[in-house]
Design a protein around this motif. Structure first.
Motif, PDB file in Angstrom:
ATOM      1  N   ASN A   1       1.112  -0.651  -0.138  1.00 34.88           N
ATOM      2  CA  ASN A   1      -0.493   0.365   0.175  1.00 34.88           C
ATOM      3  C   ASN A   1       0.691   1.474  -0.089  1.00 34.88           C
ATOM      4  O   ASN A   1       0.430   2.094   0.526  1.00 34.88           O
ATOM      5  N   ALA A   2       1.832   1.638  -1.117  1.00 38.84           N
ATOM      6  CA  ALA A   2       2.487   2.703  -0.886  1.00 38.84           C
ATOM      7  C   ALA A   2       2.259   3.486  -2.818  1.00 38.84           C
ATOM      8  O   ALA A   2       1.953   2.674  -3.642  1.00 38.84           O
ATOM      9  N   TYR A   3       2.117   4.583  -1.989  1.00 41.78           N
ATOM     10  CA  TYR A   3       2.317   6.258  -2.908  1.00 41.78           C
ATOM     11  C   TYR A   3       3.564   6.164  -3.885  1.00 41.78           C
ATOM     12  O   TYR A   3       4.448   6.520  -2.647  1.00 41.78           O
ATOM     13  N   ALA A   4       4.338   6.151  -4.800  1.00 39.13           N
ATOM     14  CA  ALA A   4       5.385   6.564  -4.902  1.00 39.13           C
ATOM     15  C   ALA A   4       5.563   7.782  -5.568  1.00 39.13           C
ATOM     16  O   ALA A   4       5.129   8.353  -6.474  1.00 39.13           O
ATOM     17  N   MET A   5       6.242   9.497  -5.027  1.00 40.33           N
ATOM     18  CA  MET A   5       6.209  10.101  -5.173  1.00 40.33           C
ATOM     19  C   MET A   5       8.020  10.567  -6.283  1.00 40.33           C
ATOM     20  O   MET A   5       8.301   9.697  -6.454  1.00 40.33           O
ATOM     21  N   GLN A   6       7.667  10.863  -7.402  1.00 36.05           N
ATOM     22  CA  GLN A   6       8.936  11.196  -8.161  1.00 36.05           C
ATOM     23  C   GLN A   6       9.535  12.671  -8.596  1.00 36.05           C
ATOM     24  O   GLN A   6       8.703  13.212  -8.435  1.00 36.05           O
ATOM     25  N   GLY A   7      10.511  12.627  -8.909  1.00 38.86           N
ATOM     26  CA  GLY A   7      10.977  13.475  -8.554  1.00 38.86           C
ATOM     27  C   GLY A   7      11.545  15.178  -7.720  1.00 38.86           C
ATOM     28  O   GLY A   7      11.153  14.491  -6.042  1.00 38.86           O
ATOM     29  N   VAL A   8      11.983  15.967  -8.189  1.00 39.03           N
ATOM     30  CA  VAL A   8      12.256  17.352  -6.682  1.00 39.03           C
ATOM     31  C   VAL A   8      11.367  17.805  -5.985  1.00 39.03           C
ATOM     32  O   VAL A   8      10.126  18.113  -7.110  1.00 39.03           O
ATOM     33  N   ILE A   9      10.854  17.425  -4.615  1.00 38.34           N
ATOM     34  CA  ILE A   9       9.418  17.982  -4.985  1.00 38.34           C
ATOM     35  C   ILE A   9       9.636  19.296  -4.353  1.00 38.34           C
ATOM     36  O   ILE A   9      10.416  20.204  -3.887  1.00 38.34           O
ATOM     37  N   THR A  10       8.905  20.950  -4.556  1.00 36.09           N
ATOM     38  CA  THR A  10       9.146  21.426  -4.637  1.00 36.09           C
ATOM     39  C   THR A  10       6.910  22.094  -3.839  1.00 36.09           C
ATOM     40  O   THR A  10       6.588  21.709  -4.093  1.00 36.09           O
ATOM     41  N   GLY A  11       7.431  23.855  -3.787  1.00 30.51           N
ATOM     42  CA  GLY A  11       5.629  24.090  -3.093  1.00 30.51           C
ATOM     43  C   GLY A  11       4.774  24.331  -4.531  1.00 30.51           C
ATOM     44  O   GLY A  11       3.920  24.013  -4.186  1.00 30.51           O
ATOM     45  N   ALA A  12       5.501  23.695  -5.665  1.00 34.11           N
ATOM     46  CA  ALA A  12       4.585  23.737  -7.016  1.00 34.11           C
ATOM     47  C   ALA A  12       3.932  22.319  -7.239  1.00 34.11           C
ATOM     48  O   ALA A  12       3.357  22.362  -8.355  1.00 34.11           O
ATOM     49  N   SER A  13       4.438  21.434  -6.083  1.00 33.96           N
ATOM     50  CA  SER A  13       4.083  19.942  -6.054  1.00 33.96           C
ATOM     51  C   SER A  13       2.605  19.881  -5.864  1.00 33.96           C
ATOM     52  O   SER A  13       2.349  18.617  -5.309  1.00 33.96           O
ATOM     53  N   ALA A  14       1.365  20.507  -5.797  1.00 38.04           N
ATOM     54  CA  ALA A  14      -0.052  20.208  -5.450  1.00 38.04           C
ATOM     55  C   ALA A  14      -0.261  18.857  -5.627  1.00 38.04           C
ATOM     56  O   ALA A  14      -0.774  18.327  -4.996  1.00 38.04           O
ATOM     57  N   ASN A  15      -0.294  18.725  -6.788  1.00 41.34           N
ATOM     58  CA  ASN A  15      -1.014  17.864  -7.900  1.00 41.34           C
ATOM     59  C   ASN A  15      -0.793  16.811  -7.499  1.00 41.34           C
ATOM     60  O   ASN A  15      -1.023  15.834  -6.885  1.00 41.34           O
ATOM     61  N   MET A  16       0.103  16.844  -7.236  1.00 43.00           N
ATOM     62  CA  MET A  16       1.348  14.943  -6.746  1.00 43.00           C
ATOM     63  C   MET A  16       0.514  15.038  -4.757  1.00 43.00           C
ATOM     64  O   MET A  16       0.495  13.788  -4.771  1.00 43.00           O
ATOM     65  N   PHE A  17       1.016  15.921  -5.140  1.00 40.00           N
ATOM     66  CA  PHE A  17      -0.523  15.145  -3.116  1.00 40.00           C
ATOM     67  C   PHE A  17      -2.095  15.447  -3.221  1.00 40.00           C
ATOM     68  O   PHE A  17      -2.121  15.191  -2.368  1.00 40.00           O
ATOM     69  N   ALA A  18      -1.873  16.482  -4.013  1.00 43.31           N
ATOM     70  CA  ALA A  18      -3.752  15.350  -4.373  1.00 43.31           C
ATOM     71  C   ALA A  18      -3.493  13.973  -4.683  1.00 43.31           C
ATOM     72  O   ALA A  18      -5.301  13.423  -3.923  1.00 43.31           O
ATOM     73  N   GLU A  19      -3.332  13.776  -5.646  1.00 40.01           N
ATOM     74  CA  GLU A  19      -2.883  12.135  -5.865  1.00 40.01           C
ATOM     75  C   GLU A  19      -2.858  11.199  -4.425  1.00 40.01           C
ATOM     76  O   GLU A  19      -3.315  10.517  -4.280  1.00 40.01           O
ATOM     77  N   PHE A  20      -1.329  11.778  -3.928  1.00 40.08           N
ATOM     78  CA  PHE A  20      -1.445  10.945  -2.885  1.00 40.08           C
ATOM     79  C   PHE A  20      -2.649  10.407  -1.601  1.00 40.08           C
ATOM     80  O   PHE A  20      -3.003   9.702  -1.380  1.00 40.08           O
ATOM     81  N   GLN A  21      -3.314  11.577  -1.608  1.00 39.60           N
ATOM     82  CA  GLN A  21      -3.866  11.644  -0.354  1.00 39.60           C
ATOM     83  C   GLN A  21      -5.786  10.895  -1.098  1.00 39.60           C
ATOM     84  O   GLN A  21      -6.413  10.386  -0.787  1.00 39.60           O
ATOM     85  N   GLY A  22      -5.639  11.337  -2.594  1.00 42.74           N
ATOM     86  CA  GLY A  22      -6.822  10.244  -2.674  1.00 42.74           C
ATOM     87  C   GLY A  22      -6.051   8.310  -2.601  1.00 42.74           C
ATOM     88  O   GLY A  22      -7.186   8.035  -2.653  1.00 42.74           O
TER      89      GLY A  22
END
Length: 377
Positions: A288-309
């Protein structure tokens, strides 16, 4: 070099409620620190957390790297290693810095120094480059291409979307994002496998970010309740497109044994490219893992929204950072808001496979107060 990220101790305040107040309370709390002691296991270095203090210079080096100043971070760590207070934390972070900046000669020289000074086996170099470094990947990257993604459950309902992928690939290069797939079915796996095989035969210019899909498939083939060959065949197809011959051959043998049929044969990829960052050998596997990719910045909101989903579908969830080379301090609010929301929903979050610089930045942010940070062994 001094940084203004330390927080002063303050008397306990009255308990607050609400997301904004809770985040503010965490930001005002005393800084969580750790003490690193050396324990050698399996030929590597294991960090054991036994106190509440970061080794001298560790936070400064991590923050330099978070600010994209890797050379200064390396210089600072080398200075500490040459001093009388050198610790395992300095060795470990410098090894990781050399890995993520792809400085193999410097890594190997550090390994020799470590073996002499610590009288034990050093870590070994692992090439963590993505297959975007291959000639085919560079050609596809140069062509850029249309962004295309598959999200949610990969099932029969994905058929129309997958057909659109095939049609789009006939018109030019495609950047295919599979990182938001959070569940798989045999029908969906068959559809995607057939599409990828067709694109490979046509030498399509295709870049793939697979995210957690590989983990989902690995979990499915090891689940006794999952006896459908579709999971195996899609995983074999992905291994082939990544150029992972050893993994393909091992899985092909298992496939033949389990289903008593001949497995697919290996075909060397031609023009198909990948965006696949390989996690280190000691990386943890979590179903049950969600994998983020690339440099995480203040503009990475979409990635966090997908993680929460993704996290909403699980009581416990792991956030896999093996493909994240760097986290900028400006992303602190994204981490806080996402984790606070999951805490309020009763979710337990574990952060796994981050490099040492990433882990320390998360600790400085205060993320360790809302999620368990698991260091690689």
């Amino acid at each position: 070099m001094d940084f203004s990220f330390f927080r002063k101790d303050k008397p306990p305040a009255a308990k607050k409620t609400g997301k904004t107040e809770a985040i503010a309370e965490i930001n005002q709390a005393p800084l969580t620190e750790e003490h690193f002691d050396t324990v050698v296991a399996h030929g590597g270095i294991e960090v054991v957390e036994t106190g509440a203090r970061l080794a001298p210079g560790i936070e400064d080096a991590a923050m330099l790297y978070a600010s994209d100043r890797a050379a200064e971070a390396i210089s600072l760590l080398k200075t500490h290693l040459a001093s009388s207070h050198a610790s395992d934390a300095h060795w470990r972070m410098l090894f990781d810095l050399y890995r993520v900046t792809r400085q193999q000669p410097a890594f190997e020289q550090l390994a020799l120094d470590f073996a002499v000074k610590c009288e034990t086996s050093p870590p070994v170099w692992e090439d963590t480059r993505s297959s975007t470094d291959t000639p085919a990947a560079k050609a596809a990257a140069a062509a850029s291409g249309q962004m295309f993604s598959l999200k949610g459950t990969l099932d029969q309902g994905s058929a129309d979307r997958i057909q659109l992928l095939i049609d789009a690939a006939a018109q030019g290069a495609i950047q295919l994002d599979l990182s938001s797939i959070n569940a798989v079915t045999p029908a969906g796996c068959s559809l995607l496998r057939n599409a990828l095989a067709k694109l490979q035969k046509k030498s399509a210019q295709l870049q793939i970010a697979s995210g957690t899909l590989i983990s989902l498939l690995q979990h499915a083939i090891h689940d006794p309740a999952q006896r459908d060959p579709a999971y195996w065949l899609l995983l074999l197809q992905l291994y082939q497109m990544q150029g992972k011959l050893a993994e393909f051959e091992d899985l092909a043998v298992d496939y033949a044994v389990n289903f008593e049929v001949s497995p697919p044969s290996w075909e060397t990829p031609r023009a198909v490219a990948q965006i696949m960052v390989a996690p280190p050998a000691e990386a943890m596997f979590e179903p049950n893992a969600y994998a983020m990719q690339g440099v995480i910045t203040g503009a990475s909101a979409n990635m966090f929204a997908e993680f929460q989903g993704f996290a909403r579908q699980h009581k416990e969830v792991a956030l896999d950072l093996s493909a994240v080379p760097r986290i900028e301090f400006g992303s602190v609010n994204l981490f806080m808001e996402a984790l606070m929301g999951l805490m309020q929903a009763g979710k337990r979050v574990r952060i796994i496979n981050g490099n040492e610089m990433v882990n320390v930045v998360l600790i400085v942010m205060g993320v360790d107060q809302m999620a368990e940070i698991i260091r690689r062994k």
